[in-house]
Write an enzyme that holds these catalytic residues in place. Structure first.
Site, PDB file in Angstrom:
ATOM      1  N   LEU A 293      10.170 -21.051  -4.723  1.00 17.41           N
ATOM      2  CA  LEU A 293       9.274 -20.072  -4.096  1.00 17.41           C
ATOM      3  C   LEU A 293       7.931 -20.117  -4.815  1.00 17.41           C
ATOM      4  O   LEU A 293       7.875 -20.025  -6.041  1.00 17.41           O
ATOM      5  CB  LEU A 293       9.880 -18.666  -4.206  1.00 17.41           C
ATOM      6  CG  LEU A 293       8.953 -17.501  -3.836  1.00 17.41           C
ATOM      7  CD1 LEU A 293       8.630 -17.500  -2.340  1.00 17.41           C
ATOM      8  CD2 LEU A 293       9.579 -16.160  -4.216  1.00 17.41           C
TER       9      LEU A 293
ATOM     10  N   ASP B  28       0.834  -1.212   0.000  1.00 17.69           N
ATOM     11  CA  ASP B  28       0.000   0.000   0.000  1.00 17.69           C
ATOM     12  C   ASP B  28       0.866   1.258   0.000  1.00 17.69           C
ATOM     13  O   ASP B  28       1.987   1.262   0.520  1.00 17.69           O
ATOM     14  CB  ASP B  28      -0.908  -0.041   1.247  1.00 17.69           C
ATOM     15  CG  ASP B  28      -2.096   0.891   1.114  1.00 17.69           C
ATOM     16  OD1 ASP B  28      -2.338   1.425   0.014  1.00 17.69           O
ATOM     17  OD2 ASP B  28      -2.788   1.092   2.133  1.00 17.69           O
TER      18      ASP B  28
ATOM     19  N   HIS C  81       2.163   3.441  -9.143  1.00 14.73           N
ATOM     20  CA  HIS C  81       1.948   1.995  -9.337  1.00 14.73           C
ATOM     21  C   HIS C  81       3.112   1.385 -10.125  1.00 14.73           C
ATOM     22  O   HIS C  81       3.522   0.258  -9.880  1.00 14.73           O
ATOM     23  CB  HIS C  81       0.618   1.743 -10.053  1.00 14.73           C
ATOM     24  CG  HIS C  81      -0.581   2.186  -9.263  1.00 14.73           C
ATOM     25  ND1 HIS C  81      -0.733   1.889  -7.926  1.00 14.73           N
ATOM     26  CD2 HIS C  81      -1.680   2.910  -9.604  1.00 14.73           C
ATOM     27  CE1 HIS C  81      -1.875   2.405  -7.485  1.00 14.73           C
ATOM     28  NE2 HIS C  81      -2.461   3.038  -8.485  1.00 14.73           N
TER      29      HIS C  81
END
Ligand code: IPE
Ligand code: IPE
Ligand code: MG
Length: 242
Positions: free
Chosen positions: A134, A23, A40
């Site tokens: 991962l 955020d 972004h």
């Protein structure tokens, strides 16, 4: 880059599953007089670095919140730009991660997503499904309540079909988007907000929370290590006594 803090990290107690609410992109851009889209874009660069850092540290699962079911309420221009960025991210994902054992999985509701994104999700998931290392899980058009609604609908179907006759925690967990993935050990939220915003509401029931003021585009490997060190100092009790 071996940091001073790195020395304090206990490599034998790395959280198996880290979840991140990325955020603060908008505020990062605003501070610099840039458009939210630029925020972004910078946030997407940060994500690449953090995936690599998690891989290096031996984190087994990383789940990131990329777009919530509530984020559709943003101005159309911002939503369109976010979709473009996500498409770009998915298209480049394997090239960026080349040489690293990373399997990509996307969770969330597919229905309202642009077709190009759905196709790209399917392609990238298929191309990486055999990889062990991962597990990188991207929550896209994800909402915890929607996930529960979907799970309950599946359960109703299974009961009607006579496949199950009772409901328990496992039955619900198995019908969530995260089926087969262990619950997060550590949840990190950047930008100073201290709420869950409809992210993994079922899965985070015993997760350790770490909130930091850093805006997501400024979040670095060092900050990640700080969060892990904080996690390592906690005593998890799961309702018991220690
Ligand atoms: C997080 O940054 C990214 C998404 C929600 C897609 P924000 O866009 O929420 O940034 P702030 O909270 O407005 O600063
Ligand atoms: C949560 O952030 C969603 C993502 C990071 C993708 P928001 O910025 O949308 O959350 P609120 O509105 O501040 O709770
Ligand atoms: Mg926000």
């Amino acid at each position: 880059m071996l940091l001073k803090k790195n020395k304090e990290i206990d490599v034998n107690n790395i959280p198996k599953h880290i979840a991140i609410i990325m955020d603060g992109n908008g505020r990062w851009a605003k501070k610099r007089g840039l458009s939210r889209t630029m925020g972004h874009r910078e946030g997407s660069r940060t994500l690449k670095k953090i995936v690599e850092a998690c891989y290096k540290l031996g984190v087994r699962y990383l789940t990131v919140y990329a777009f919530s079911t509530e984020n559709w309420s943003r101005p159309k221009e911002e939503v369109d730009d976010l979709m473009k960025l996500l498409l770009e991210y998915l298209k480049n994902a394997e090239r960026e991660l080349k040489g690293k054992n990373v399997r990509i999985r996307v969770i969330g509701e597919r229905r309202n997503l642009p077709e190009e994104i759905v196709n790209e999700i399917e392609r990238v998931q298929k191309n990486t499904e055999h990889i062990e290392g991962l597990d990188f899980i991207i929550a896209l058009n994800y909402g915890g309540r929607q996930e529960l609604v979907d799970a309950v609908s599946h359960i109703v179907e299974d009961v009607r079909a006579g496949l199950i006759s009772e409901v328990n925690e496992d039955i619900i967990s198995q019908r969530l988007y995260t089926s087969g993935i262990p619950d997060p050990d550590l949840l990190i939220r950047t930008s100073g907000e201290m709420r869950i915003s409809n992210f993994l509401i079922w899965q985070c029931c015993y997760t350790e929370f770490y909130f930091c003021d850093v805006l997501w585009p400024d979040f670095s490997e060092e900050h990640l290590i700080e969060a892990i060190i904080s996690y390592q100092g906690r005593q998890r009790r799961f309702g018991g006594v220690k």
